[in-house]
Design an enzyme around this catalytic site. Structure first.
Site, PDB file in Angstrom:
ATOM      1  N   VAL A  42    -166.256 -25.102  59.629  1.00  0.00           N
ATOM      2  CA  VAL A  42    -164.928 -24.769  59.683  1.00  0.00           C
ATOM      3  C   VAL A  42    -164.409 -24.893  58.280  1.00  0.00           C
ATOM      4  O   VAL A  42    -163.198 -24.322  57.826  1.00  0.00           O
ATOM      5  CB  VAL A  42    -164.017 -25.785  60.540  1.00  0.00           C
ATOM      6  N   GLY A  43    -165.061 -25.486  57.405  1.00  0.00           N
ATOM      7  CA  GLY A  43    -164.503 -25.428  55.676  1.00  0.00           C
ATOM      8  C   GLY A  43    -165.673 -25.818  54.936  1.00  0.00           C
ATOM      9  O   GLY A  43    -166.507 -26.586  55.252  1.00  0.00           O
ATOM     10  N   ASP A  44    -165.644 -25.642  53.694  1.00  0.00           N
ATOM     11  CA  ASP A  44    -166.530 -25.909  52.558  1.00  0.00           C
ATOM     12  C   ASP A  44    -165.622 -26.242  51.291  1.00  0.00           C
ATOM     13  O   ASP A  44    -164.822 -25.520  50.776  1.00  0.00           O
ATOM     14  CB  ASP A  44    -167.525 -24.801  52.322  1.00  0.00           C
ATOM     15  N   PHE A  47    -167.325 -31.233  47.197  1.00  0.00           N
ATOM     16  CA  PHE A  47    -167.912 -32.512  47.425  1.00  0.00           C
ATOM     17  C   PHE A  47    -168.548 -32.279  49.122  1.00  0.00           C
ATOM     18  O   PHE A  47    -169.505 -33.280  49.117  1.00  0.00           O
ATOM     19  CB  PHE A  47    -167.041 -33.657  47.357  1.00  0.00           C
ATOM     20  N   GLY A  48    -168.012 -31.562  49.673  1.00  0.00           N
ATOM     21  CA  GLY A  48    -168.804 -31.703  50.970  1.00  0.00           C
ATOM     22  C   GLY A  48    -168.231 -30.439  51.986  1.00  0.00           C
ATOM     23  O   GLY A  48    -167.414 -29.713  51.477  1.00  0.00           O
ATOM     24  N   LYS A  66    -167.247 -34.543  58.078  1.00  0.00           N
ATOM     25  CA  LYS A  66    -167.418 -34.178  56.572  1.00  0.00           C
ATOM     26  C   LYS A  66    -168.620 -34.627  56.335  1.00  0.00           C
ATOM     27  O   LYS A  66    -168.803 -35.629  56.086  1.00  0.00           O
ATOM     28  CB  LYS A  66    -166.219 -34.520  55.829  1.00  0.00           C
ATOM     29  N   ASP A 161    -154.487 -34.789  44.581  1.00  0.00           N
ATOM     30  CA  ASP A 161    -154.970 -33.331  45.025  1.00  0.00           C
ATOM     31  C   ASP A 161    -154.202 -32.868  46.151  1.00  0.00           C
ATOM     32  O   ASP A 161    -154.674 -32.397  47.157  1.00  0.00           O
ATOM     33  CB  ASP A 161    -156.337 -33.232  45.312  1.00  0.00           C
TER      34      ASP A 161
END
Length: 650
Positions: A42-44, A47-48, A66, A161
């Site tokens: 679902v995401g990139d 760091f992971g 993650k 962040d």
């Protein structure tokens, strides 16, 4: 197997020194698929990667995993990773993403099992399109963000962040409210830790001024500033400072917040305020910040957004970190305390127009919208034009090769351009001469997304009070230029239009790009047929820039470019006067109604439509052209009630 215990402390162990009660352990596994059913990615991130998975229990609970990209040297390093360390030191909170388990596979890759939420804030904003959130929804989201930040800061950390991608959201059962949680603590640091910190800090659009100016010390106020940027984006569905680079980011901040010096901020409480350290940090970088007057957030929104919400933005987006409120103070702000827009003091007509309490924003061009995906910090969400003509036009306007002028060197003498910020409000006219005496700042980046300045100026036009005494032409019913050259141009264009079967009444139309290039420099008008055709193709795409009105759509194009080339070359050798060229620019644009009939409006005042500027010159947009055309006695006139975005030049 040796067990490495970890747990979530139930008390504030940072300041009390008490040891937390460890309840879980770091577990080993051959593969994460052995423990969970991984559904999809679902995401990139840097760091992971994040995966959607379910437990292998009958309940099949949904979780997010993650998987860190960097391998661990040993198992005990799992709890030393910054993200894991931060989450373990933070006690459980309803607005912080919960961590369930830690697994290390046979390749020594760490897998963090966390709770799963429907989407992140950026995905929510992207799906809303032109359907902004209600006032109550924005209040609820910001209140939960401040609660999460207050918990992080109270436990001795700051996030570093904060951005929409790191705010996870799930809809509640009533679908009108959301459950908001802060995630991704990969860049989190302890407040009492000493610099230097890592170089990569925050995504540029939400980066605080002290980070952009490379201050060696910063703390939790960077999270507060990022929250202010997100608050504007949540309400308007558009970023407030979409900078192309760090220098451009500072320019956009000065454009809205004003320059952080005492001279520019001499306008009351509005703006980003004074920050003496900004000039020192800028000098260390060898740059000089532009001198601009601040805008009033209260003027950018309609009731009730122009009160408590605008006041909150002005407090969060301060130049000086010491002047920003803490997260706990943010919870006491009027916007976060009120549950209904009862504080809106507006007339009955204004209240009736805003019964749904949504933000009143103009149409955003499709070219300014944000793409569907943006997973990395450096991934550009802007698609700048590479047209040869636009590059020449850029060079003709500013002549700069660097985004900032060096502060220690004397710049060349140039004409002072009016600051866009001073053109925005008549209140700033008195100080416009004093704050714009420095070298004109570089032209705005190409095809920039809309900012509050664009939104406000979209309902304004540039008007000239120059009276024309030229005789009226019988065929065109408009003043004709006095020079023989322009008379020849009009006759040539009249003949072309009379021969056109689609034109019922003659009207002179020239390419707006050609006219403006003539206005700047005769040399720029000598363009190849390919460049002109390319510019014509840009104008032909006008429908996607202004779909608001189906009955009145402006058309800007050039008639028979090949036949005009000889005339353009003659003009380059002996150009007419400056004012005559301005007349050509103003009076060669026609109005096309829904039936396709071209007519020329007759009006004593000359105007340049905001739609014309946005469409025919996306390189500069309204804000840059307004200060660069330097029309005689130019002024800003409010015609928001007449929808001037669909009007054209007389």
């Amino acid at each position: 197997m040796k067990k490495y215990l970890w747990g979530t402390p139930t008390t504030n162990t940072v300041f009390t020194g008490k040891q937390p009660k460890y309840t879980k352990e770091v577990r080993k596994c051959i593969s994460i698929d052995e423990v969970y059913n991984v559904v999809r990615k679902v995401g990139d991130g840097t760091f992971g990667s994040v995966y959607l998975a379910t437990t292998k229990t009958p309940s099949k609970e949904v979780v997010a995993i993650k998987s860190m990209k960097k391998k661990l040297a040993k198992v005990s390093d799992a709890t030393r990773l910054r993200e894991v360390h931060s989450l373990l030191r933070l006690s459980e909170n309803e607005n912080i993403v919960n961590i369930f388990d830690l697994y290390i596979d046979q390749f020594r890759c760490l897998h963090i099992v966390m709770e799963f939420l429907d989407c992140n804030l950026y995905q929510l904003i992207s799906t809303r399109k032109n359907d902004p959130l209600t006032l109550e929804q924005v209040q609820d989201i910001m209140r939960q963000i401040f609660k999460g930040l207050n918990h992080i800061h109270t436990n001795g950390f700051f996030h570093r962040d904060m951005k929409p991608e790191n705010i996870l959201i799930s809809s509640n059962s009533d679908s009108s409210s959301f459950n908001v949680k802060i995630a991704d603590f990969g860049l989190a640091r302890e407040i009492n830790s000493r610099p230097p910190y890592t170089e990569y800090v925050s995504t540029r659009w939400y980066r605080a001024p002290e980070l952009l100016l490379r201050d060696s010390y910063y703390s939790f106020p960077v999270d507060i500033y990022a929250a202010g940027c997100m608050a504007f984006e949540i309400a308007t569905l558009q970023p407030i400072f979409p900078g192309n680079d760090d220098f451009d980011q500072l320019y956009k901040m000065c454009e809205i917040l004003g320059s952080p010096d005492e001279q520019s901020q001499n306008t009351g409480d509005k703006g980003g305020g004074i920050w003496d350290r900004a000039e020192l940090l800028a000098n260390k970088l060898g740059i000089s910040l532009p001198k601009m007057a601040p805008l009033d957030f209260g003027d950018l929104f309609s009731p009730p957004w122009n009160l408590a919400f605008a006041s909150m933005l002005s407090q969060l987006l301060k130049w000086d970190p010491a002047k920003r409120p803490t997260a706990e103070m943010c919870l006491d702000l009027e916007f976060c305390r009120v549950s209904a827009p009862a504080d809106a003091v507006a007339s009955k007509e204004e209240v009736n127009k805003n019964t749904d309490f949504r933000v009143s924003i103009s149409y955003f061009p499709s070219s300014s919208s944000i793409p569907d995906e943006c997973n990395t910090e450096e991934e550009s969400r802007i698609n700048p034009s590479t047209s040869k003509f636009l590059k020449q036009l850029n060079k003709g306007f500013n002549g700069f090769t660097k985004p900032f002028r060096k502060s220690r060197k004397q710049s060349k003498n140039r004409k002072n351009k009016s600051s866009v910020a001073t053109q925005f409000s008549e209140e700033s006219e008195d100080i416009a001469d004093s704050i714009t005496s420095s070298t004109f700042f570089p032209v705005l980046p190409q095809i920039r997304p809309s900012t509050p300045l664009n939104l406000k100026l979209r309902n304004f036009i540039i008007s000239s009070s120059e009276d024309s005494t030229s005789p009226k032409a019988k065929e065109f019913d408009r003043p004709l230029p006095s020079t023989e050259f322009l008379v020849a141009i009009n006759k040539s264009q009249e003949a072309l239009l009379n021969n056109s079967p689609n034109s019922k009444s003659g009207s002179t139309q020239l390419s707006a790009s050609t006219c403006l290039s003539d206005l700047i420099s005769p040399q720029l008008s000598i363009l190849s047929h390919e460049d002109k055709r390319e510019n014509q193709s840009v104008n032909s795409e006008s429908s996607k820039y202004s779909p608001r009105s189906s009955n009145h759509s402006p058309t800007l194009h050039s008639k028979d470019l090949h036949r005009d080339m000889a005339t353009v070359n003659n003009y380059a050798k002996s150009p007419p006067s400056f004012h005559a060229t301005q007349d050509l620019l103003r009076k060669t644009l026609a109005y096309t109604n829904s039936s396709g009939t071209s007519t020329v409006l007759s009006n004593d005042s000359s105007a340049i439509s905001s739609t014309f500027l946005d469409r025919d010159f996306p390189d500069f947009g309204i804000t840059s052209l307004a200060g660069s055309l330097t029309l005689p006695d130019s002024k800003i006139i409010d015609r928001s009630k007449t929808h001037v975005s669909t009007q054209l030049l007389p």
